[in-house]
Design an enzyme around this catalytic site. Structure first.
Site, mmCIF file in Angstrom:
data_model
loop_
_atom_site.group_PDB
_atom_site.id
_atom_site.type_symbol
_atom_site.label_atom_id
_atom_site.label_comp_id
_atom_site.label_asym_id
_atom_site.label_seq_id
_atom_site.Cartn_x
_atom_site.Cartn_y
_atom_site.Cartn_z
ATOM 1 N N ASP A 138 -7.788 -4.896 -0.121
ATOM 2 C CA ASP A 138 -8.597 -5.872 -1.852
ATOM 3 C C ASP A 138 -8.413 -7.962 -1.075
ATOM 4 O O ASP A 138 -8.635 -8.619 -2.319
ATOM 5 C CB ASP A 138 -7.859 -5.800 -2.633
ATOM 6 C CG ASP A 138 -8.415 -4.695 -2.931
ATOM 7 O OD1 ASP A 138 -9.606 -3.462 -3.043
ATOM 8 O OD2 ASP A 138 -7.812 -3.316 -3.494
ATOM 9 N N HIS A 144 0.574 -1.115 0.512
ATOM 10 C CA HIS A 144 -0.188 0.278 -0.250
ATOM 11 C C HIS A 144 1.028 1.661 0.470
ATOM 12 O O HIS A 144 2.170 1.074 0.464
ATOM 13 C CB HIS A 144 -0.982 -0.072 1.129
ATOM 14 C CG HIS A 144 -1.759 0.854 0.935
ATOM 15 N ND1 HIS A 144 -2.130 2.156 1.373
ATOM 16 C CD2 HIS A 144 -3.853 0.917 0.549
ATOM 17 C CE1 HIS A 144 -2.621 2.690 0.950
ATOM 18 N NE2 HIS A 144 -3.915 1.937 0.846
HETATM 19 N N1 CMC Z 1 3.831 -6.992 -4.850
HETATM 20 C C1 CMC Z 1 5.188 -7.808 -5.310
HETATM 21 N N2 CMC Z 1 6.272 -6.424 -4.813
HETATM 22 C C2 CMC Z 1 5.343 -5.535 -4.319
HETATM 23 C C3 CMC Z 1 4.252 -5.274 -4.409
HETATM 24 C C4 CMC Z 1 3.391 -6.427 -4.904
HETATM 25 N N3 CMC Z 1 2.367 -6.116 -4.141
HETATM 26 N N4 CMC Z 1 3.634 -4.150 -4.169
HETATM 27 C C5 CMC Z 1 4.790 -3.059 -3.713
HETATM 28 N N5 CMC Z 1 6.570 -4.285 -4.018
HETATM 29 C C6 CMC Z 1 7.719 -3.226 -4.251
HETATM 30 C C7 CMC Z 1 7.884 -3.077 -5.397
HETATM 31 O O1 CMC Z 1 8.296 -3.543 -6.105
HETATM 32 C C8 CMC Z 1 9.110 -2.220 -4.846
HETATM 33 O O2 CMC Z 1 10.002 -3.027 -4.517
HETATM 34 P P1 CMC Z 1 12.199 -2.463 -5.186
HETATM 35 O O3 CMC Z 1 11.925 -1.021 -4.028
HETATM 36 O O4 CMC Z 1 12.254 -3.442 -4.480
HETATM 37 O O5 CMC Z 1 11.160 -1.442 -6.265
HETATM 38 C C9 CMC Z 1 8.828 -1.748 -3.867
HETATM 39 O O6 CMC Z 1 8.006 -3.006 -2.429
HETATM 40 C C10 CMC Z 1 7.652 -0.874 -2.923
HETATM 41 O O7 CMC Z 1 6.809 -1.004 -4.150
HETATM 42 P P2 CMC Z 1 6.075 0.441 -5.062
HETATM 43 O O8 CMC Z 1 5.375 0.306 -6.380
HETATM 44 O O9 CMC Z 1 7.022 1.181 -5.090
HETATM 45 O O10 CMC Z 1 4.752 1.351 -3.594
HETATM 46 P P3 CMC Z 1 3.955 2.265 -4.158
HETATM 47 O O11 CMC Z 1 3.183 2.682 -3.388
HETATM 48 O O12 CMC Z 1 4.286 3.202 -5.681
HETATM 49 O O13 CMC Z 1 2.318 1.416 -4.702
HETATM 50 C C11 CMC Z 1 0.818 -0.308 -4.747
HETATM 51 C C12 CMC Z 1 1.600 1.001 -3.743
HETATM 52 C C13 CMC Z 1 -0.720 -0.873 -3.656
HETATM 53 C C14 CMC Z 1 0.289 0.540 -5.664
HETATM 54 C C15 CMC Z 1 1.561 -1.696 -4.660
HETATM 55 O O14 CMC Z 1 1.802 -2.035 -3.621
HETATM 56 C C16 CMC Z 1 1.488 -2.478 -5.810
HETATM 57 O O15 CMC Z 1 1.363 -1.955 -7.039
HETATM 58 N N6 CMC Z 1 0.157 -3.564 -5.231
HETATM 59 C C17 CMC Z 1 -0.473 -4.651 -5.332
HETATM 60 C C18 CMC Z 1 -1.958 -4.072 -6.298
HETATM 61 C C19 CMC Z 1 -2.477 -4.050 -4.504
HETATM 62 O O16 CMC Z 1 -2.880 -5.052 -3.946
HETATM 63 N N7 CMC Z 1 -3.597 -2.418 -4.937
HETATM 64 C C20 CMC Z 1 -4.920 -2.124 -3.570
HETATM 65 C C21 CMC Z 1 -3.759 -1.172 -2.998
HETATM 66 S S1 CMC Z 1 -4.660 -1.100 -1.617
HETATM 67 C C22 CMC Z 1 -6.792 -0.727 -2.081
HETATM 68 C C23 CMC Z 1 -6.468 0.673 -2.944
HETATM 69 O O17 CMC Z 1 -5.732 1.413 -2.777
HETATM 70 O O18 CMC Z 1 -7.513 1.140 -3.831
#
Ligand code: CMC
Length: 428
Positions: A364, A307
């Site tokens: 989710d 998140h």
């Molecule tokens: N699986 C594997 N690796 C992950 C995941 C995941 N679900 N989420 C984040 N990471 C890793 C990412 O690759 C990065 O690694 P590194 O530092 O080595 O590059 C690190 O964790 C930080 O991730 P980020 O993408 O920079 O973080 P963000 O704040 O931009 O993204 C997020 C947050 C929710 C988009 C992301 O965690 C994600 O894609 N999760 C899966 C989709 C999901 O479940 N979304 C629902 C969010 S909650 C409800 C809502 O908002 O509606």
């Protein structure tokens, strides 16, 4: 503690006021940065450090895993309140009295008819259309059927627009699902509660008596409350920014629905269930999928994990996990993907990759399992999220307009070609 921060650029110092929130949070006010520094702006892709507004609606502490609507903890609201009480709280700032809630519900009921001509629009969509696309477009269509603009300076006008959308939206949700299933489009039963009526509108068959299920009504009430607001997330920021151009409420909401659709946001609930199904079909080898999620050459992500703001347990996920166990038990549903989900969670919580990045299950991760147990089709999950988020979007839109916020218009740092002369086509 100082109430100013100092910024030094090329030997010149600039003072930036520090603004304090009510929960020991602080912000640097950069309103006059550009004019004071001769053109400097801040760059913050994805707005990871940028506050877009001051808000009184929702408090979220991602480090401690706290979520409160108007000061009330999400745990208490999910346990004790109804969805409409929470909607009232979010939008108007206080929990309603019995009288206020009765009036609110009665006014919503009076607005629960949708112009019958909207059915022609629903009919024109192909059955294979994704329900989120249909819902966004139907919400936008409401602007055509209700063309008068809201005078935001009139409390009455604002209130009428709010009860109108809260009344009509569940009908659109139900029609979106029924169209796909080839079921006739009807209207609800205004003698029922808001959530009960929604379920009846969604599931009633013309040749069978509709059976009201208390377990499902209560579980859905809880899920909708848990989704009702989440401060300045992608869809809410969209609603606020669209509304900041003084576009109407329904148009702003339609844009919010489109933003919610993406798999990194609300679309994740559908993606989680599809992922769990894939793992099951692939023999249930959760370790294989954990390895894929950690492999930087593999685009696969563990959906429902991580998140932007929570770096601790998402408090909503805790409540939903418990509720998934209870609802499936009470309904007598055995779903093997619940076990797959629990194994994945267990492995992720002790895996150094996930621990280091503070990736926990989010709202989710378990919600789709409950929706499925209720008989809601997978591609409708994000639509259910949209219905839950509706009061939050309305509250944020209303707050933005009442605070008379300026039009949202970020700056950019241009990194393209500098000026160059035009070459006629024969010389290129
Ligand atoms: N699986 C594997 N690796 C992950 C995941 C995941 N679900 N989420 C984040 N990471 C890793 C990412 O690759 C990065 O690694 P590194 O530092 O080595 O590059 C690190 O964790 C930080 O991730 P980020 O993408 O920079 O973080 P963000 O704040 O931009 O993204 C997020 C947050 C929710 C988009 C992301 O965690 C994600 O894609 N999760 C899966 C989709 C999901 O479940 N979304 C629902 C969010 S909650 C409800 C809502 O908002 O509606």
């Amino acid at each position: 503690m100082s109430n100013k921060a100092t910024l030094e650029i090329n030997g010149n110092t600039h003072e930036l006021p520090i603004i304090a929130g009510t929960e020991n949070e602080y912000a640097l006010d950069i309103k006059s940065l550009r004019s004071d520094t001769g053109g400097y702006i801040t760059l913050d892709a994805g707005y990871k450090n940028t506050g877009s507004c001051e808000s009184e609606i929702t408090f979220l502490d991602g480090e401690k895993g706290i979520l409160r609507y108007r000061g009330y903890s999400i745990e208490e609201l999910a346990e004790k309140a109804s969805f409409l009480e929470v909607a009232y709280l979010l939008i108007f700032g206080e929990l309603p009295t019995n009288k206020q809630l009765e009036r609110f519900h009665s006014d919503i009921r009076k607005q629960s008819l949708v112009d019958d001509d909207v059915k022609k629009i629903v009919d024109a969509y192909p059955r294979f259309a994704h329900p989120m696309g249909v819902l966004s477009s139907l919400t936008s269509a409401l602007t055509a059927f209700n063309p008068s603009s809201v005078n935001v300076d009139s409390e009455e006008d604002m209130y009428n627009a709010i009860v109108k959308i809260l009344g009509k939206f569940p009908v659109l949700v139900a029609w979106t699902m029924r169209k796909k299933q080839g079921l006739p489009l009807g209207y609800g039963d205004n003698t029922l509660g808001y959530v009960d009526n929604l379920l009846k509108m969604m599931f009633e068959k013309p040749n069978e008596e509709f059976v009201h299920n208390k377990i499902i009504i209560e579980a859905l009430n809880k899920l909708l409350i848990l989704h009702a607001d989440h401060e300045q997330n992608c869809s809410t920021s969209t609603v606020r920014i669209v509304g900041s151009s003084h576009a109407g409420l329904f148009a702003s909401l339609s844009a919010g629905i489109s933003a919610l659709w993406g798999p990194l946001h609300g679309g994740a609930n559908q993606a989680v269930l599809e992922m769990l199904e894939d793992i099951k079909a692939d023999g249930g080898d959760t370790k294989k999928y954990m390895a894929k999620a950690k492999d930087k050459d593999d685009p696969f992500r563990l959906m429902g994990f991580g998140h932007r703001v929570y770096k601790n347990f998402d408090p909503r996920a805790k409540i939903i996990k418990k509720s998934a166990d209870e609802v499936l038990g009470d309904l007598g549903v055995e779903d093997p993907i619940l076990e797959i989900a629990k194994s994945l969670e267990q492995e992720a919580l002790s895996d150094p990759y996930f621990v280091k990045r503070k990736l926990y299950p989010n709202v989710d991760f378990y919600s789709g399992i409950i929706y499925r147990a209720m008989g809601i089709p997978t591609d409708m999950f994000t639509v259910m999220f949209a219905l839950g988020r509706l009061p939050g979007w309305i509250a944020q839109w209303r707050e933005m307009r009442l605070r008379k916020e300026p039009i949202g218009r970020p700056r950019q740092l241009y990194i393209g070609k500098t000026h160059r002369p035009f070459k006629s086509i024969d010389k290129r």
